[in-house]
Design an enzyme around this catalytic site. Structure first.
Site, PDB file in Angstrom:
ATOM      1  N   ASP A  84      15.763 -14.348  63.312  1.00  0.00           N
ATOM      2  CA  ASP A  84      16.298 -13.686  62.115  1.00  0.00           C
ATOM      3  C   ASP A  84      16.172 -14.536  60.844  1.00  0.00           C
ATOM      4  O   ASP A  84      16.179 -14.002  59.749  1.00  0.00           O
ATOM      5  CB  ASP A  84      17.772 -13.316  62.330  1.00  0.00           C
ATOM      6  CG  ASP A  84      18.626 -14.493  62.797  1.00  0.00           C
ATOM      7  OD1 ASP A  84      18.084 -15.607  62.933  1.00  0.00           O
ATOM      8  OD2 ASP A  84      19.839 -14.304  63.043  1.00  0.00           O
ATOM      9  N   HIS A  85      16.042 -15.850  60.989  1.00  0.00           N
ATOM     10  CA  HIS A  85      16.018 -16.728  59.810  1.00  0.00           C
ATOM     11  C   HIS A  85      14.591 -16.933  59.279  1.00  0.00           C
ATOM     12  O   HIS A  85      14.313 -16.669  58.119  1.00  0.00           O
ATOM     13  CB  HIS A  85      16.584 -18.107  60.165  1.00  0.00           C
ATOM     14  CG  HIS A  85      18.082 -18.162  60.253  1.00  0.00           C
ATOM     15  ND1 HIS A  85      18.802 -17.464  61.183  1.00  0.00           N
ATOM     16  CD2 HIS A  85      18.992 -18.865  59.535  1.00  0.00           C
ATOM     17  CE1 HIS A  85      20.098 -17.722  61.027  1.00  0.00           C
ATOM     18  NE2 HIS A  85      20.239 -18.561  60.034  1.00  0.00           N
ATOM     19  N   ASP A 126      24.891 -21.586  65.288  1.00  0.00           N
ATOM     20  CA  ASP A 126      24.938 -21.130  63.905  1.00  0.00           C
ATOM     21  C   ASP A 126      26.403 -21.126  63.494  1.00  0.00           C
ATOM     22  O   ASP A 126      27.270 -20.658  64.243  1.00  0.00           O
ATOM     23  CB  ASP A 126      24.353 -19.718  63.766  1.00  0.00           C
ATOM     24  CG  ASP A 126      24.162 -19.368  62.302  1.00  0.00           C
ATOM     25  OD1 ASP A 126      23.032 -19.489  61.800  1.00  0.00           O
ATOM     26  OD2 ASP A 126      25.160 -19.004  61.643  1.00  0.00           O
ATOM     27  N   ARG A 133      27.617 -18.083  51.187  1.00  0.00           N
ATOM     28  CA  ARG A 133      27.474 -19.454  50.685  1.00  0.00           C
ATOM     29  C   ARG A 133      26.764 -19.451  49.337  1.00  0.00           C
ATOM     30  O   ARG A 133      25.764 -18.750  49.175  1.00  0.00           O
ATOM     31  CB  ARG A 133      26.677 -20.319  51.680  1.00  0.00           C
ATOM     32  CG  ARG A 133      27.498 -20.607  52.900  1.00  0.00           C
ATOM     33  CD  ARG A 133      26.867 -21.604  53.853  1.00  0.00           C
ATOM     34  NE  ARG A 133      27.854 -21.876  54.884  1.00  0.00           N
ATOM     35  CZ  ARG A 133      27.588 -22.115  56.153  1.00  0.00           C
ATOM     36  NH1 ARG A 133      26.337 -22.156  56.573  1.00  0.00           N
ATOM     37  NH2 ARG A 133      28.554 -22.343  57.012  1.00  0.00           N
ATOM     38  N   SER A 177      26.306 -25.492  57.324  1.00  0.00           N
ATOM     39  CA  SER A 177      25.494 -25.112  58.475  1.00  0.00           C
ATOM     40  C   SER A 177      25.759 -25.971  59.706  1.00  0.00           C
ATOM     41  O   SER A 177      26.183 -27.120  59.615  1.00  0.00           O
ATOM     42  CB  SER A 177      24.027 -25.233  58.078  1.00  0.00           C
ATOM     43  OG  SER A 177      23.213 -25.452  59.193  1.00  0.00           O
ATOM     44  N   ARG A 222      23.285 -26.891  61.538  1.00  0.00           N
ATOM     45  CA  ARG A 222      21.974 -27.474  61.857  1.00  0.00           C
ATOM     46  C   ARG A 222      22.099 -28.942  62.257  1.00  0.00           C
ATOM     47  O   ARG A 222      22.588 -29.772  61.501  1.00  0.00           O
ATOM     48  CB  ARG A 222      20.998 -27.287  60.678  1.00  0.00           C
ATOM     49  CG  ARG A 222      21.370 -28.007  59.404  1.00  0.00           C
ATOM     50  CD  ARG A 222      20.476 -27.587  58.242  1.00  0.00           C
ATOM     51  NE  ARG A 222      20.812 -26.244  57.797  1.00  0.00           N
ATOM     52  CZ  ARG A 222      20.871 -25.852  56.510  1.00  0.00           C
ATOM     53  NH1 ARG A 222      20.572 -26.692  55.534  1.00  0.00           N
ATOM     54  NH2 ARG A 222      21.198 -24.615  56.203  1.00  0.00           N
TER      55      ARG A 222
HETATM   56  C1  MIC Z   1      23.343 -21.066  57.251  1.00  0.00           C
HETATM   57  O1  MIC Z   1      23.841 -20.004  56.921  1.00  0.00           O
HETATM   58  O2  MIC Z   1      23.519 -22.120  56.626  1.00  0.00           O
HETATM   59  C2  MIC Z   1      22.436 -21.081  58.473  1.00  0.00           C
HETATM   60  C3  MIC Z   1      21.049 -21.207  57.997  1.00  0.00           C
HETATM   61  O3  MIC Z   1      22.561 -19.863  59.162  1.00  0.00           O
HETATM   62  C4  MIC Z   1      22.867 -22.238  59.363  1.00  0.00           C
HETATM   63  C5  MIC Z   1      21.976 -22.471  60.519  1.00  0.00           C
HETATM   64  C6  MIC Z   1      20.734 -23.253  60.158  1.00  0.00           C
HETATM   65  O4  MIC Z   1      20.797 -24.146  59.352  1.00  0.00           O
HETATM   66  O5  MIC Z   1      19.704 -22.940  60.744  1.00  0.00           O
HETATM   67  C7  MIC Z   1      24.291 -22.130  59.890  1.00  0.00           C
HETATM   68  O6  MIC Z   1      25.087 -21.424  59.322  1.00  0.00           O
HETATM   69  O7  MIC Z   1      24.630 -22.805  60.876  1.00  0.00           O
HETATM   70 FE1  SF4 Z   2      21.661 -15.962  58.208  1.00  0.00          FE
HETATM   71 FE2  SF4 Z   2      23.295 -18.054  57.901  1.00  0.00          FE
HETATM   72 FE3  SF4 Z   2      22.884 -16.339  55.913  1.00  0.00          FE
HETATM   73 FE4  SF4 Z   2      24.246 -15.572  58.007  1.00  0.00          FE
HETATM   74  S1  SF4 Z   2      24.831 -17.162  56.561  1.00  0.00           S
HETATM   75  S2  SF4 Z   2      22.647 -14.399  56.983  1.00  0.00           S
HETATM   76  S3  SF4 Z   2      23.212 -16.632  59.665  1.00  0.00           S
HETATM   77  S4  SF4 Z   2      21.377 -17.677  56.823  1.00  0.00           S
END
Ligand code: MIC
Ligand code: SF4
Length: 640
Positions: free
Chosen positions: A64-65, A119, A379, A533, A535
């Site tokens: 999805d990313h 995530d 975010r 995140s 990550r």
């Molecule tokens: C985000 O919203 O910051 C992400 C991208 O979904 C991350 C995961 C990632 O960095 O791949 C998260 O929320 O954990």
């Molecule tokens: Fe995707 Fe993270 Fe954004 Fe949710 S907050 S839509 S999981 S990138």
């Protein structure tokens, strides 16, 4: 004394420890989820652990990313995840099927079960009464292998909701209000549990908006009871067989209580560059808007999309605004396509993009220089949208839609239309984009493209640690600062050596170079270091660059766990004046580090200034052993 909901689920899953807030507990994980930008690493780790078949009740991998495919990298990662999951017993949600959290809520979530996801927004599952927690990929890999998940037993905050939301005031405004009151670090070490008669008036997607964005509080997770509303949602997903009633005991105890009168809430907005920088929409006048994005795992449900379509119907998006809409799942997209709502969006001039994270993680649709971007997302960290000079404002889908028409941030209460939209009695159920795992994994060949590189592994903790303080950063540094993500970098999530060249560059563009030239070193941070995140790349890239310790005022939960899993020492200043004192380029030494960390106290000597700093290391016995072994992979090898 009765139990609250959180305690009930934890008690049902408790494998080790006592349910005493602040103490380490080990719990059984029923379900896992991964997505593609953290998933490649998680499955490489699963392979390294030599797990033939996952041992959870259900594990699902989502794509999805990393959806833009400018080169072969993302497609290669998708192929790798598809084949490795097929082999090892994991369901695979194909690209186009939607955002992990939205699809998981629709098709897999089970009240009362535990879900661990790679995530940070995994707590979305709390909307149907799951104990759903975000973690680094390695912890999720361990859970897939049947391993216990260790966390600090959280405190439980009871948010009591009273009354009903007024028209055009939404679930997004509820969580923005909680953020306004608690701040982005107010939830660390806590679960947020929602009760009160106001809960009944909220649909499951609304509850999921609230639990989803609870991640921004730094909370371990957020949870709603499982009640008749949950049952209706599950019935509409033809999954009522998994329903069970779940509520706190009438004499349940909580560590903190927060009261919110839904009647008194107004449409709210989180201003740049933090989700807790909250203000009433009505207080902001004449804010010209350049871009509006509607979607993300916070606000992309069928109900959200229907409300947006209703506002847009018969109107035209303001000529100075680019409106982008990304529905949360194929189910949502399909339903709004069939009932005409999608046509209303298109007619109004919306740019429709596929069901996925899209602009939320900077995967395209970066706004113009200096632009104001209004988003229904969760975010708004600086630069996350892909444009460092842009300002992102977080609002409800309703506020976003009306503002897209007006061209300025607009209080949606000025609309006169009736926004009553009924929850569907039945959703469109078609799981044809979910590939079940192979019955016999041994015949499946795992395909790994050339972009997939081995992940770095640390060495056991040496007795002496030394190096320069390579960088000193302020409070609330996010993982988007530590390991930035955007359309250019996300394709390298399975290539740590490449990614490391961008580590901490939003704070100091020369950081990777400095680390390389100095044979690694240490990082100095403020409060809530590593928020955002899950990550683990934000720990693996520093590890690759030779970072040995991170010295901060405090850490965000998942990032601290990721540092420990990588064998990097997470130290906190016992006297915050020492944070003020230490300067970039000071040379720091920790003598007998392996012995010192066992005491919970570590003396760091600043050779340059001839001073000593007393630092704390707040880790469990298990985490201590992981640090001594040089990270979790080494620790597990030792244990076997
Ligand atoms: C985000 O919203 O910051 C992400 C991208 O979904 C991350 C995961 C990632 O960095 O791949 C998260 O929320 O954990
Ligand atoms: Fe995707 Fe993270 Fe954004 Fe949710 S907050 S839509 S999981 S990138």
């Amino acid at each position: 004394m009765g139990f609250n909901l959180t305690q009930k689920i934890i008690e049902n899953h408790l494998l080790e420890g006592d349910m005493v807030a602040g103490q380490e507990i080990g719990i059984r994980i029923d379900q896992t989820l991964t997505q593609d930008s953290t998933g490649t690493m998680a499955y490489l780790q699963l392979e390294a652990m030599e797990v033939d078949r996952v041992k959870t009740k259900r594990s699902v991998a989502y794509i999805d990313h990393n959806m833009l495919q400018q080169g072969f990298e993302n497609a290669d990662d998708h192929k790798y995840i598809q084949t490795v999951t097929h082999k090892h017993g994991v369901y695979f949600s194909r690209p186009g099927n939607g955002i992990c959290h939205q699809v998981h809520l629709e098709r897999f979530g089970v009240p009362g079960e535990t879900l661990l996801g790679s995530d940070s927004h995994t707590p979305t599952g709390g909307g149907i009464g799951m104990l759903a927690i975000g973690a680094g990929g390695l912890d999720v890999a361990v859970a897939m292998g049947g391993g216990t998940y260790y966390i600090t037993m959280p405190k439980v905050v009871n948010v009591q909701l009273h009354g009903r939301l007024k028209p055009f005031v939404t679930a997004k405004d509820v969580i923005l209000e909680v953020l306004r009151r608690m701040s982005v670090k107010g939830g660390v070490g806590k679960v947020i549990e929602y009760t009160g008669e106001g809960v009944e008036s909220l649909t499951v997607p609304e509850r999921a908006t609230i639990t989803n964005m609870g991640a921004e509080l730094g909370a371990t997770t957020s949870i709603f009871p499982s009640d008749e509303v949950t049952l209706d949602f599950l019935k509409a997903q033809k999954r009522e067989d998994v329903w069970l009633e779940l509520k706190p005991d009438s004499d349940a105890q909580y560590d903190e209580v927060l009261d919110i009168n839904l009647e008194e809430l107004e449409p709210l907005v989180a201003k740049p560059h933090s989700p807790d920088n909250v203000e009433k929409v009505s207080n902001i006048k004449n804010l010209k808007v350049d871009q509006v994005c509607i979607g993300s795992c916070t606000n992309s449900s069928y109900m959200d999309m229907m409300k947006v379509a209703k506002i847009l119907k018969g109107n035209t998006v303001h000529e100075d605004v680019s409106l982008v809409i990304s529905p949360g799942s194929k189910q949502v997209l399909n339903m709004i396509a069939e009932n005409g709502a999608l046509a209303d969006m298109i007619s109004a001039g919306a740019r429709i993009i596929e069901a996925g994270c899209g602009p939320c993680i900077g995967m395209g649709q970066a706004p113009a220089s200096g632009a104001v971007s209004l988003r229904s997302f969760n975010r708004n960290f600086k630069g996350r949208c892909g444009t460092i000079t842009a300002g992102v404002y977080l609002v409800s889908p309703e506020t976003a839609a009306i503002s897209a028409i007006e061209g300025v941030l607009t209080d949606p209460r000025q609309c006169t239309m009736d926004m009553c939209i009924d929850m569907p009695k039945i959703f469109k159920i078609q799981d044809n984009m979910i590939v079940p795992p192979a019955k016999d994994g041994s015949v499946v060949e795992v395909v790994k493209g050339p972009n997939i590189k081995p992940f770095p592994i640390n060495i056991p903790l040496p007795d002496k640690i030394e190096g320069k303080a390579l960088i000193k950063v302020k409070d609330n540094i996010t993982t988007d600062h530590i390991m930035p993500s955007n359309a250019k970098l996300l394709p390298y999530r399975s290539n740590i050596p490449y990614l490391a060249n961008y580590c901490l560059t939003p704070c100091d563009k020369d950081f990777p170079e400095k680390a390389k030239n100095n044979n690694g070193g240490m990082v100095i941070g403020g409060e809530n270091y590593g928020q955002g995140s899950s990550r683990e790349h934000a720990a693996l890239a520093p590890l690759h660059l030779g970072i040995k310790a991170v010295l901060t005022k405090s850490f965000a939960r998942i990032h601290k766990a990721n540092l420990i899993n990588s064998g990097i020492l997470p130290l906190t200043f016992t006297d915050h004046k020492d944070y003020d004192d230490v300067a970039t380029n000071d040379y720091l030494i920790i003598e007998a580090a392996d012995e010192q960390i066992k005491t919970g106290q570590v003396t760091v000597t600043n050779i340059t200034q001839n001073k000593h700093y007393q630092m704390a290391i707040d880790v469990s016995d298990k985490e201590l052993a992981i640090l001594l072994a040089g990270g979790k992979i080494n620790y597990m090898k030792q244990a076997n």
